[in-house]
Design an enzyme around this catalytic site. Structure first.
Site, mmCIF file in Angstrom:
data_model
loop_
_atom_site.group_PDB
_atom_site.id
_atom_site.type_symbol
_atom_site.label_atom_id
_atom_site.label_comp_id
_atom_site.label_asym_id
_atom_site.label_seq_id
_atom_site.Cartn_x
_atom_site.Cartn_y
_atom_site.Cartn_z
ATOM 1 C CD GLU A 116 -2.896 -1.250 2.274
ATOM 2 O OE1 GLU A 116 -4.125 -1.269 2.078
ATOM 3 O OE2 GLU A 116 -2.384 -1.325 3.413
ATOM 4 C CD GLU A 136 -3.317 -6.475 3.887
ATOM 5 O OE1 GLU A 136 -2.551 -5.521 4.090
ATOM 6 O OE2 GLU A 136 -3.342 -7.104 2.791
#
Length: 262
Positions: A116, A136
């Protein structure tokens, strides 16, 4: 910018050279995972660099052969601490990256929040053996640091959805084939390659570069009816700048331009 002011143990700020500065996430024992202190240091350093007219490009990398593992899970488990800066968001940049062009120089792994962070940068240079990914979901979590928002606009929808829903790791070669990575370099040569790209950018007019970046980013939210009018507000001051006159003069005189940022 004062390097001494910006440098902390977990974030090293290099000397500003020819308009380019290197920021190094310096937590190699934690695979450069970001804790709250590091997130705030990153945010604070971007403030300093954005306000420094001599800084034209920022290169962000990690120490010890890894880019970043994202959130420091040990700190999260111990105290519930999350690396979210009050203004710039997670990791000190994903909600509000700097106005100055930002290049990610990725060695090793850029997974989870590390991916990210790379997605929040304007360009990505990666080692041939670097890996990316948003794992995730494999841990019962979601990639809430911009991965779910940015990845679908960078690669085809179905490929982004597959990467998100499986959480599998993505090779640098695959990412380059999808247009997600700008340049691939041999392991150990990523920073040099990123600096070459940064120098190519820094030779251009700084006002024009920042305005161009701003139009590219902001225009995604503009309607077709308003796009040119809104673009004009940003680019017209550049057109009337001293740098624009200098650029024309340098071209006519067959010499390198001497930018002043005004």
């Amino acid at each position: 910018m004062s390097t001494a002011e910006a440098t902390t143990a977990s974030l090293l700020v290099g000397e500003l050279t020819d308009g380019v500065v290197v920021l190094t996430i310096n937590r190699p024992d934690a695979r450069n995972a970001i804790d709250l202190g590091t997130a705030r240091a990153i945010s604070r350093t971007f403030d300093l660099l954005d306000s420094d007219p001599a800084c034209r490009v920022i290169v962000l990398t990690g120490a010890g052969g890894h880019f970043s593992a994202g959130m420091d899970l040990k700190a999260f488990r111990a105290t519930g601490e999350r690396p979210v800066d009050e203004r710039r968001g997670a990791f000190g940049l994903v909600r509000e990256p700097p106005h100055t062009p930002l290049i990610a120089a990725v060695e090793g792994a850029a997974v989870g929040g590390g991916f990210e962070i790379a997605l929040a940068c304007d360009l990505i240079v990666a080692a041939e053996d670097a890996v990316f990914g948003l794992p995730e979901v494999q841990r019962g979590l979601t990639a809430a640091g911009g991965g779910l928002l940015r990845l679908p606009s960078r690669i085809p929808y179905h490929l982004a959805m597959e990467a998100v829903l499986t959480g599998r790791r993505l090779s640098a070669t695959w990412c380059a084939e999808q247009g997600l990575v700008n340049r691939i370099a041999p392991p150990g040569a990523v920073l040099d390659t990123a600096l070459e790209l940064a120098m190519e950018i820094s030779r251009n007019g700084p006002l024009a570069v920042k305005a161009s970046k701003r139009v590219v980013i902001e225009s995604g939210n503009w309607s077709a009816q308003e796009a040119f009018a809104r673009q004009e507000v940003i680019v017209d001051p550049v057109r009337h700048s001293a740098d624009a006159r200098e650029g024309a003069s340098a071209f006519a005189e067959k010499r390198a331009p001497r930018w002043t940022g005004s």
